[in-house]
Design a protein around this motif. Sequence first.
Motif, mmCIF file in Angstrom:
data_model
loop_
_atom_site.group_PDB
_atom_site.id
_atom_site.type_symbol
_atom_site.label_atom_id
_atom_site.label_comp_id
_atom_site.label_asym_id
_atom_site.label_seq_id
_atom_site.Cartn_x
_atom_site.Cartn_y
_atom_site.Cartn_z
ATOM 1 N N ASN A 72 -3.118 -16.157 -76.789
ATOM 2 C CA ASN A 72 -4.741 -16.099 -77.082
ATOM 3 C C ASN A 72 -4.977 -14.562 -76.969
ATOM 4 O O ASN A 72 -5.988 -13.979 -77.487
ATOM 5 C CB ASN A 72 -5.531 -16.770 -75.874
ATOM 6 N N ALA A 73 -4.142 -13.845 -76.304
ATOM 7 C CA ALA A 73 -4.319 -11.949 -76.010
ATOM 8 C C ALA A 73 -4.144 -11.807 -77.337
ATOM 9 O O ALA A 73 -4.695 -10.764 -78.068
ATOM 10 C CB ALA A 73 -3.296 -11.753 -75.191
ATOM 11 N N LYS A 74 -3.073 -12.037 -78.147
ATOM 12 C CA LYS A 74 -2.617 -11.538 -79.333
ATOM 13 C C LYS A 74 -3.603 -11.883 -80.494
ATOM 14 O O LYS A 74 -4.091 -11.107 -81.570
ATOM 15 C CB LYS A 74 -1.246 -11.938 -79.911
ATOM 16 N N GLN A 75 -4.281 -13.139 -80.209
ATOM 17 C CA GLN A 75 -5.395 -13.435 -81.090
ATOM 18 C C GLN A 75 -6.659 -12.926 -81.028
ATOM 19 O O GLN A 75 -7.294 -12.395 -81.784
ATOM 20 C CB GLN A 75 -5.728 -14.970 -80.993
ATOM 21 N N HIS A 76 -6.848 -12.458 -79.722
ATOM 22 C CA HIS A 76 -8.158 -11.588 -79.484
ATOM 23 C C HIS A 76 -7.783 -10.260 -80.106
ATOM 24 O O HIS A 76 -8.807 -9.760 -80.563
ATOM 25 C CB HIS A 76 -8.063 -11.306 -77.880
ATOM 26 N N VAL A 77 -6.698 -9.708 -80.150
ATOM 27 C CA VAL A 77 -6.577 -8.208 -80.803
ATOM 28 C C VAL A 77 -6.651 -8.423 -82.388
ATOM 29 O O VAL A 77 -7.365 -7.653 -82.730
ATOM 30 C CB VAL A 77 -4.855 -7.759 -80.401
ATOM 31 N N ALA A 78 -6.097 -9.290 -82.898
ATOM 32 C CA ALA A 78 -6.560 -9.700 -84.297
ATOM 33 C C ALA A 78 -8.019 -9.992 -84.416
ATOM 34 O O ALA A 78 -8.585 -9.354 -85.395
ATOM 35 C CB ALA A 78 -5.744 -10.967 -84.621
#
Length: 300
Positions: free
Chosen positions: A267-273
């Motif tokens: 979810n953190a990676k998706q938040h950056v995206a």
Amino acid sequence: MVPISKKYREIALKMVQSSSHPSSIDRHNVYQPGNEQNRELVDTIVRDVLLPGSRMEGFEYLQKLLQLAQAGKSCLILMEHYSNFDLPCYYYLANQHGEAGREVTENTVAMAGMKLNVESKFVLAFAEAYSRIVIYPSRALDAIQDPETLARERKTSNVINRAALHEMVRQKHSGKLILVFPAGTRYRPGVESTKRGVREIDSYIKSFHFMVMIGIAGNVLRISSTEEMAEDLITEDVVLYRVSPIISCHDYRKRALSTAPTDSERNAKQHVADTVMSDLDKLHEEAEALRVPELVHREV
């Protein structure tokens, strides 16, 4: 609007005849240098459909980014994606800045999905006009339902993408600008999922020193209802690219992660995206605002 394959049939036939890149992808051919002859032919189409007022704002940031790349820093371009002419227009509009523009484009390598190679000879002839590193997109795997097919394709994708990663590392440490479309696909109006950034963008940002973002207003090649690339609809338009100032990748990612959910790394990676796509939206609006006076002037 008419299909590009119909309006520019003769140019397309010349491009297919001079095509030299393979339609199948394996770990040995993920890097495909641009075909200059085909690029010149694509330029004749771009020149024909871009209306007065089309331009690249903030080109000086690309110029500075290239200087950083050639000084040993790894440099990334994150760009909106509306059509298969986003890259041709990037090249054409940058090249309007003379030798500095040509230096930027000759040192740009785009990450591109393998569909551009395998869909048809027509599509490949256009795609190979520009230097690319070919990847197997994660979105393609998401669409596979059969477990056996998925397992086989996942193995293939791992081999191709490992080779692509190695090639990207080699290119970014050779003074090249690596261009990525964070959405991983062209935006389809009304289909919001096509404008959501892919999680892999976080890994790109993590592994580069500096980047710029590019918002795009205007579109000369609209996606057809069949979604066959050869049937995409060509049209005249004012196209404006808005380049952001140079951004520290480390600082950008740190700021994005400071507001990310803490429940999972995924979810953190998706938040950056998602943060990237939000910032690209802002650049898009800036580009639209700059484009409006040109449209009004032309209508008058």
